[in-house]
Design a protein around this motif. Structure first.
Motif, PDB file in Angstrom:
ATOM      1  N   ALA A   1      34.652   4.949  41.198  1.00  0.00           N
ATOM      2  CA  ALA A   1      34.154   7.011  41.579  1.00  0.00           C
ATOM      3  C   ALA A   1      35.258   7.766  40.443  1.00  0.00           C
ATOM      4  O   ALA A   1      34.142   8.637  40.086  1.00  0.00           O
ATOM      5  N   PHE A   2      35.857   7.329  40.752  1.00  0.00           N
ATOM      6  CA  PHE A   2      37.259   8.779  40.799  1.00  0.00           C
ATOM      7  C   PHE A   2      37.003   9.023  39.377  1.00  0.00           C
ATOM      8  O   PHE A   2      37.468   9.727  38.098  1.00  0.00           O
ATOM      9  N   PHE A   3      37.538   7.542  38.244  1.00  0.00           N
ATOM     10  CA  PHE A   3      37.661   7.972  36.903  1.00  0.00           C
ATOM     11  C   PHE A   3      36.483   7.659  36.136  1.00  0.00           C
ATOM     12  O   PHE A   3      36.270   7.670  34.475  1.00  0.00           O
ATOM     13  N   ILE A   4      34.981   7.274  36.783  1.00  0.00           N
ATOM     14  CA  ILE A   4      33.778   7.458  35.563  1.00  0.00           C
ATOM     15  C   ILE A   4      33.598   9.123  36.670  1.00  0.00           C
ATOM     16  O   ILE A   4      33.003   9.614  35.647  1.00  0.00           O
ATOM     17  N   GLY A   5      33.494   8.786  37.219  1.00  0.00           N
ATOM     18  CA  GLY A   5      32.426  10.507  38.222  1.00  0.00           C
ATOM     19  C   GLY A   5      33.291  11.377  37.642  1.00  0.00           C
ATOM     20  O   GLY A   5      32.767  12.674  37.054  1.00  0.00           O
ATOM     21  N   SER A   6      35.113  12.061  37.401  1.00  0.00           N
ATOM     22  CA  SER A   6      36.079  12.492  36.808  1.00  0.00           C
ATOM     23  C   SER A   6      34.776  13.818  35.751  1.00  0.00           C
ATOM     24  O   SER A   6      35.183  14.662  35.377  1.00  0.00           O
ATOM     25  N   PRO A   7      34.806  12.852  34.735  1.00  0.00           N
ATOM     26  CA  PRO A   7      34.981  13.296  32.915  1.00  0.00           C
ATOM     27  C   PRO A   7      33.347  13.197  32.885  1.00  0.00           C
ATOM     28  O   PRO A   7      32.728  13.990  31.869  1.00  0.00           O
TER      29      PRO A   7
ATOM     30  N   GLU B   1      27.044  10.332  39.742  1.00  0.00           N
ATOM     31  CA  GLU B   1      27.363   9.423  39.452  1.00  0.00           C
ATOM     32  C   GLU B   1      28.318   8.578  38.787  1.00  0.00           C
ATOM     33  O   GLU B   1      28.658   7.410  39.355  1.00  0.00           O
ATOM     34  N   GLY B   2      29.351   9.072  40.092  1.00  0.00           N
ATOM     35  CA  GLY B   2      30.239   8.708  40.681  1.00  0.00           C
ATOM     36  C   GLY B   2      30.101   7.983  41.326  1.00  0.00           C
ATOM     37  O   GLY B   2      31.012   6.111  41.835  1.00  0.00           O
ATOM     38  N   ALA B   3      29.714   8.217  42.488  1.00  0.00           N
ATOM     39  CA  ALA B   3      29.014   6.973  43.804  1.00  0.00           C
ATOM     40  C   ALA B   3      28.382   6.077  43.450  1.00  0.00           C
ATOM     41  O   ALA B   3      28.633   5.032  43.309  1.00  0.00           O
TER      42      ALA B   3
END
Length: 276
Positions: free
Chosen positions: A160-166, A183-185
Motif C-alpha cells: 500500500a505504501f510503495f505503490i500508493g505513494s508514487p 490505489e494503495g489500498a
C-alpha cells in the motif's frame, strides 16, 4: 537520496524484534500468553493516554484488571465471560461515582472502548494460537496462522505504501489519513491475497483454499480498516503516534493495530467454520 536516521532505526529495531515475536508465536503456550498480555496492557495504556488528550479519564484500575483477565481467561477459561463483563461494568460505574473527573459518560465510555477494542480483541490472538491444542502433533498450526497474519499484514502495508505513494491519485479517506490512496489500498488487498496463496505452499498447507482466501480478504480489507481506525483515534487526540515506546516505530498500538482488528474476525471464522 541519503537514508534517514529514522529509517535505519526502524530497520534495526525490526531485525531485532521480528525473530523474537515470530518465535513466541510459533512456541505458543505461556510465553505467547505473556507476550499478548503485555501487548494488551501497553496498548491499553497508550489508548488511555490518547483519550486523556480529549479530557477523557480512562479508569486504568478497572481497565488493566479487565484486560488482563480477558486475555488470561482466553487461555485458562477460569471465569465465564458474562460474569467478567458484568463485574467490570458494575465496578467501573461504582468507582465513577467518586472520581469527579469531568464527564462520567465519557470516562466510562472510553474505558469500555479500550477494554473491548484492545483487551477483547487481543484475547482472540490467544484463542487462534490455542485453536489446535487438541494434539501436540498439530499444536504448531495456530502459531503458523498468526505468523502468516503478521507476514501478510506487513506485505499489505508495504504494498500500500510503495505503490500508493508514487501512483496514488485518489484519496482513500483524507479526513483521517490524507496520505492513503485507493490505489494503495487496492495494492495492499491484492498483495494480501497473493501472500496467503504463497504461504499455503510453504507453511499453511493444512488449510483449505477457502480458508486461505478468507484470510487474504480479511487482512486485505479489515487490516487496513484497523489501521484507519487507529489513525482516527490519533487524529482525534492530535498525536502522531500512540507513544514513543519503540524507536522509529511509535507505540505498540501503532505496530499491532491491524493485527488486533483482524484477529477476532479470523478467530470467529475458524471457530464457526473450521474443524480443528
Amino acid at each position: 537520496m541519503p537514508i534517514r536516521k529514522n529509517t535505519i532505526t526502524r530497520i534495526v529495531v525490526s531485525l531485532i524484534a521480528a525473530p523474537i515475536i515470530l518465535f513466541l508465536c510459533y512456541f505458543g503456550k505461556l510465553p505467547f500468553l505473556f507476550f499478548v498480555t503485555a501487548l494488551g496492557l501497553i496498548s491499553f495504556y497508550e489508548f488511555s493516554s490518547m483519550a486523556a488528550k480529549k479530557n477523557n479519564h480512562v479508569d486504568k484500575f478497572v481497565g488493566y484488571i479487565t484486560v488482563t483477565i480477558l486475555i488470561l481467561n482466553s487461555y485458562y477459561n477460569f471465569i465465564e465471560f458474562e460474569v467478567l463483563i458484568y463485574s467490570a461494568v458494575i465496578l467501573l460505574f461504582f468507582i465513577e461515582l467518586f472520581r469527579k473527573k469531568n464527564s462520567a459518560i465519557n470516562n466510562a465510555g472510553s474505558t469500555l472502548i479500550g477494554v473491548f477494542y484492545i483487551g477483547f480483541f487481543a484475547s482472540s490472538l490467544v484463542k487462534i494460537r490455542e485453536f489446535y491444542n487438541i494434539s501436540t502433533f498439530i499444536y504448531d498450526r495456530g502459531g503458523l496462522i498468526i505468523i502468516s497474519l503478521l507476514i501478510t499484514i506487513w506485505i499489505c502495508d508495504s504494498a500500500a505504501f510503495f505503490i500508493g505513494s508514487p501512483f496514488g491519485k485518489h484519496k482513500l479517506y483524507p479526513r483521517i489519513s490524507p496520505n492513503k490512496s485507493w490505489e494503495g489500498a487496492i495494492a495492499g488487498f491484492v498483495f494480501s491475497v497473493i501472500t496467503v496463496i504463497a504461504l499455503k505452499s510453504i507453511i499453511l498447507d493444512f488449510l483449505s483454499w477457502q480458508d486461505i482466501l478468507v484470510m487474504g480478504i480479511v487482512v486485505g480489507v479489515f487490516g487496513q480498516i484497523g489501521d484507519l481506525i487507529e489513525s482516527l483515534i490519533k487524529r482525534d487526540a492530535n498525536v502522531k503516534d500512540s507513544s514513543a515506546l519503540i524507536p522509529g516505530h511509535g507505540g505498540l498500538f501503532d505496530r499491532f493495530d491491524s493485527l488486533l482488528f483482524t484477529a477476532p474476525i479470523i478467530y470467529l471464522y475458524f471457530h464457526l467454520l473450521v474443524q480443528a
